[in-house]
Design an enzyme around this catalytic site. Structure first.
Site, PDB file in Angstrom:
ATOM      1  N   LYS A  27       5.903  10.387  -1.816  1.00 40.32           N
ATOM      2  CA  LYS A  27       5.610   9.504  -0.693  1.00 40.32           C
ATOM      3  C   LYS A  27       6.788   9.492   0.280  1.00 40.32           C
ATOM      4  O   LYS A  27       7.942   9.581  -0.142  1.00 40.32           O
ATOM      5  CB  LYS A  27       5.360   8.072  -1.192  1.00 40.32           C
ATOM      6  CG  LYS A  27       4.087   7.899  -1.995  1.00 40.32           C
ATOM      7  CD  LYS A  27       3.919   6.457  -2.439  1.00 40.32           C
ATOM      8  CE  LYS A  27       2.696   6.271  -3.304  1.00 40.32           C
ATOM      9  NZ  LYS A  27       1.429   6.494  -2.570  1.00 40.32           N
TER      10      LYS A  27
ATOM     11  N   ARG B 192      -7.404   8.569  -9.074  1.00 39.54           N
ATOM     12  CA  ARG B 192      -8.733   9.072  -9.420  1.00 39.54           C
ATOM     13  C   ARG B 192      -8.705   9.929 -10.684  1.00 39.54           C
ATOM     14  O   ARG B 192      -9.720  10.059 -11.375  1.00 39.54           O
ATOM     15  CB  ARG B 192      -9.320   9.844  -8.230  1.00 39.54           C
ATOM     16  CG  ARG B 192      -8.569  11.084  -7.822  1.00 39.54           C
ATOM     17  CD  ARG B 192      -8.903  11.538  -6.405  1.00 39.54           C
ATOM     18  NE  ARG B 192      -8.336  10.625  -5.411  1.00 39.54           N
ATOM     19  CZ  ARG B 192      -8.527  10.767  -4.105  1.00 39.54           C
ATOM     20  NH1 ARG B 192      -9.269  11.752  -3.635  1.00 39.54           N
ATOM     21  NH2 ARG B 192      -7.978   9.904  -3.264  1.00 39.54           N
TER      22      ARG B 192
END
Length: 508
Positions: free
Chosen positions: A282, A356
């Site tokens: 990130k 996910r």
């Protein structure tokens, strides 16, 4: 922990630090809400005028303090805004009462006792007020110190006791409403504590240990799969996400069963105890709040415990998919292919799309038990925040009627949510040349793409909904109503309500 009691005492004679009353926005200025008649009488019927002089309008979230009238045993009257006056013969919405009670409880930090003389027409109103008090009084002080004890609370303690006026202590419905408010509020606050814990103290193993302790206390069966069991079982998604961390991943299964139940709900929570993005790191400025990436698992954990405390006539299984997503020499790389628990292969195009992956394994494990419905909860995509903002979560499902039912349950308990589609044309963007599916698709509609990915791992014929709580899970702004700064515990109340509706036979 704020104690809730019911009281039939009149406000003037009640010994407390404050009397809390409601004020609403009327057509010509503020009006005193029902429940405060005795207080208004002590001001010679001029309480609304006094409040207006002090600048009160009755707007939601507004708090006005004024000295109590002569003869009152409480020294303070605290007027909280309820918003616009309801139509004639209509009462205030439970959420308006919940938020007003929360605002009052936050303001009364440090008080030992407060009497709440807010509008009450039925048990549901009492429950909303009680819930608002417990949630509004929340504070996270475990890491603050006074210079002597590193774990001592720094500052004032939360409101110790709230006496709710307008209820009947011997009325079964009133007592049940208060017990429910305490159980749901306390468990939601448990979720907030977990979300607010720093990641150096809440890694997957620590989270699993806390779940085991709570499960034992409340008669919930618990099973923890460690890295060896995950490897043996073929949980490639969870293992792949946790591969770069020194803290090994876990899959925790919590099972609450009722002898009166004929239906089973499965709740699945994303539990990334810290998300650096992995190799797809990130950018600066996006890491500071990533301890909250386990908010879905915290919500599931709290909801299962709440269902057990309430003794609901439904079986509830909670799956906590726990991992830490870190970059290292052993971390999963963009381009790697993982074999999931379902047997499908996934090409990892971005290691920051990790939620996910852990959910996929947990969804397939939950599906193997053939529950009547599965609901997963996750801080899954920034795209959902762009679509719905910071206070509303998105709902996707493989069944339109179930999606509507989840949405209605969320709105009923005061958790803003919005139904979102699963457009079939977006599925093609996840086609992979080397695996069954890729973990990324089209950039536009990324939140919907993530939902389509998860749908691939739900067992055939099983009703499923996905809650993307990325926006409301962590409040980076100032507190409001009963919502604090930091972890919010969003989705706990929606999950509990779904369990209650299922127990009552009102959900499918």
């Amino acid at each position: 922990m704020t104690a809730l009691t019911l009281s039939t005492a009149a406000a003037p004679g009640l010994r407390a630090d404050a009397i809390v009353i409601g004020v609403a926005k009327g057509a010509k200025g503020p009006i005193v809400a029902p429940g405060a008649e005795a207080v208004d009488k002590a001001y010679d019927g001029r309480l609304a005028a006094v409040l207006e002089t002090l600048g009160a309008s009755g707007a939601e979230g507004e708090v006005t303090k004024l000295p109590a009238p002569a003869g009152f045993k409480a020294p303070l009257v605290l007027a909280v805004g309820l918003g616009t006056e309801p139509a004639k013969d209509a009462g205030f919405e439970p959420e308006a009462l919940r938020r007003a009670a929360g605002s009052a409880a936050r303001t009364l930090t440090g008080a030992k006792k407060a009497a709440f003389a807010l509008p009450v027409t039925d048990a549901a109103d009492l429950g909303a007020i009680g819930e608002g008090v417990v949630l509004g009084a929340y504070s996270f002080d475990a890491y603050k110190h006074d210079g002597n004890d590193a774990r001592a609370k720094n500052g004032k303690a939360p409101l110790a006791e709230a006496a709710l006026l307008g209820g009947k202590p011997r009325d079964a419905a009133h007592k049940a409403a208060l017990l429910r408010a305490a159980a749901v509020g306390q468990e939601l606050n448990r979720a907030r504590d977990l979300i607010n814990m720093p990641p150096n103290d809440l890694d997957p193993q620590a989270f699993a240990a806390l779940a085991q302790t709570a499960a034992k206390e409340h008669g919930i069966k618990v099973q923890v799969l460690d890295e060896k069991a995950l490897t043996k079982g073929g949980y490639g998604g969870i293992l792949g996400v946790g591969a770069g961390s020194a803290s090994a991943p876990r899959l925790v299964k919590l099972s609450y069963t009722s002898s009166k139940a004929d239906k089973t709900l499965a709740f699945v929570g994303k539990g990334i105890t810290y998300d650096s993005g992995g190799i797809s790191l990130k950018p600066a400025g996006h890491n500071e709040t990533m301890k909250c990436d386990m908010s879905g698992a915290a919500a599931v954990f709290a909801a299962v415990v709440a269902a057990a405390r309430l003794g609901l006539a439904v079986n509830v299984t909670g799956w906590l998919a726990l991992a830490e997503n870190m970059p290292s020499g052993s971390a999963t790389r963009p381009g790697d292919v993982l074999r999931m628990y379902s047997g499908k292969t996934v090409e990892v195009l971005n290691t920051d799309a990790e939620g996910r992956l852990v959910l996929a394994d947990a969804l397939w494990a939950a599906s193997a038990e053939k529950p009547d419905a599965i609901v997963d909860v996750a801080t899954l995509t920034g795209a959902m925040m762009l679509a719905l903002g910071s206070r509303t979560f998105g709902i996707m499902a493989n069944d339109d009627a179930f999606r509507t039912a989840v949405h209605e349950a969320a709105e009923e308990v005061g958790e803003p949510a919005w139904p979102m589609p699963l457009p079939e044309h977006l599925r093609k963007g996840m086609d992979s040349t080397v695996a069954d599916i890729a973990n990324m698709g089209e950039r536009m509609g990324g939140g919907l793409v993530a939902g389509l990915f998860l749908r691939e791992f739900v067992g055939e014929g099983i009703t499923w909904a996905h809650l993307d709580i990325a926006g409301p899970a962590f409040n980076e702004g100032g507190p409001f109503g009963y919502t604090p700064k930091g972890g919010t515990g969003t989705a706990v109340r929606t999950l509990v309500r779904l369990a209650e509706l299922t127990a009552a036979g009102d959900l499918g």
